[in-house]
Design a protein around this motif. Structure first.
Motif, PDB file in Angstrom:
ATOM      1  N   ASP A   1      34.544  44.757  48.797  1.00 10.18           N
ATOM      2  CA  ASP A   1      33.786  45.119  47.601  1.00 10.18           C
ATOM      3  C   ASP A   1      34.686  45.110  46.366  1.00 10.18           C
ATOM      4  O   ASP A   1      34.281  44.650  45.288  1.00 10.18           O
ATOM      5  N   ARG A   2      35.921  45.643  46.529  1.00 10.10           N
ATOM      6  CA  ARG A   2      36.851  45.652  45.391  1.00 10.10           C
ATOM      7  C   ARG A   2      37.221  44.230  44.981  1.00 10.10           C
ATOM      8  O   ARG A   2      37.312  43.912  43.792  1.00 10.10           O
TER       9      ARG A   2
ATOM     10  N   ALA B   1      34.580  42.616  43.016  1.00 10.57           N
ATOM     11  CA  ALA B   1      34.477  43.188  41.674  1.00 10.57           C
ATOM     12  C   ALA B   1      35.715  42.900  40.831  1.00 10.57           C
ATOM     13  O   ALA B   1      35.821  43.378  39.696  1.00 10.57           O
TER      14      ALA B   1
ATOM     15  N   GLN C   1      38.739  43.912  41.442  1.00 11.02           N
ATOM     16  CA  GLN C   1      39.652  45.050  41.465  1.00 11.02           C
ATOM     17  C   GLN C   1      40.720  44.836  42.540  1.00 11.02           C
ATOM     18  O   GLN C   1      40.535  44.061  43.475  1.00 11.02           O
TER      19      GLN C   1
END
Length: 212
Positions: A162-163, A166, A168
Motif C-alpha cells: 500500500d505504501r 502511494a 511512500q
C-alpha cells in the motif's frame, strides 16, 4: 553438525510451533487437549476484534486466565534459561554441545580466529516449560503461534504494498519486531502462559524478515 559450519552471512531460520519448543523436548498432557464445544457455546467465549482481524477471548475469561497464569509462573521461576531444569538439555539451534565446554570453546575460537559456531534464527512458540496452544479462527483451528506469525508477516507485506502504491517509503519488518507482534497477538487469544521465543545472533534480530 547440520548447521554449525555454515558461513556467518547465511540466513537460516527455523520455526517451531510445538509444546516445550524452547527446549525442543516433546511431551503431552491433558492441559493441551480437550473437546471442541458446539459452535453456539464456543462463540459465547470469543468476540471479533476489528483492529487485529482475529477472534479474541472475552475479557472475563482473560481475567480468570491471568490469575491462573500468575500462580503457575511463580512455581516455575527457578528454571535455568539456557540448559533447562537439570542443566543438560541440548536445545536445537543453541549449538549447546559446542558451547558447553567454555575453555575448549575459547581455545578453539582463538585458534581458528572465528566468532563461534553458526547459530540460526529460531522462532519458537513457547518457553521450555510451556505448552503451545490452539487458536480457532471462526470454525478453523490453527496453532496460535503459526497463525499469529503468518498473519503478522502478511499484514506487514500488505502495508508495504500500500505504501509503495502511494509513493511512500516502505517499512521493513525486523525479526525483533516480528517477535514482539507475535507475542502481543498470542497474549490476546491464549489465556494460559505461552511466551514465544526469538533466539539467534543479535546481528540478525535487527535485520528485515526476507520477502516482506
Amino acid at each position: 553438525a547440520l548447521y554449525g559450519q555454515l558461513p556467518y552471512d547465511a540466513q537460516f531460520t527455523v520455526v517451531l510451533d510445538c509444546c516445550h519448543a524452547g527446549g525442543m523436548a516433546r511431551a503431552g498432557g491433558a492441559r493441551v487437549r480437550g473437546l471442541t464445544p458446539p459452535d453456539d457455546i464456543r462463540h459465547r467465549m470469543i468476540h471479533w476484534d476489528r483492529e487485529t482481524q482475529m477472534w479474541l477471548p472475552r475479557q472475563r475469561l482473560l481475567d480468570i486466565g491471568a490469575a491462573r497464569t500468575q500462580r503457575w509462573i511463580a512455581r516455575q521461576a527457578d528454571r535455568v534459561p539456557l540448559l533447562g531444569e537439570h542443566g543438560y538439555t541440548n536445545r536445537l539451534g543453541r549449538a549447546t554441545s559446542l558451547w558447553s565446554d567454555k575453555r575448549a570453546y575459547a581455545a578453539r575460537k582463538k585458534a581458528y580466529q572465528h566468532l563461534g559456531p553458526y547459530t540460526p534464527m529460531l522462532l519458537e512458540a513457547c518457553r521450555e516449560n510451556e505448552f503451545a496452544y490452539e487458536y480457532s479462527h471462526g470454525a478453523i483451528p490453527y496453532g496460535a503461534f503459526t497463525y499469529s506469525l503468518c498473519e503478522t508477516i502478511r499484514r506487514a507485506a500488505q502495508q508495504n504494498r500500500d505504501r509503495a502504491r502511494a509513493g511512500q517509503s516502505t517499512q521493513p519488518l525486523t525479526f525483533a519486531a516480528l517477535g514482539e507482534e507475535v507475542a502481543k497477538r498470542i497474549r490476546s487469544v491464549v489465556a494460559e502462559p505461552q511466551t514465544p521465543q526469538l533466539i539467534g545472533p543479535r546481528y540478525w534480530k535487527d535485520k528485515p524478515v526476507p520477502g516482506v
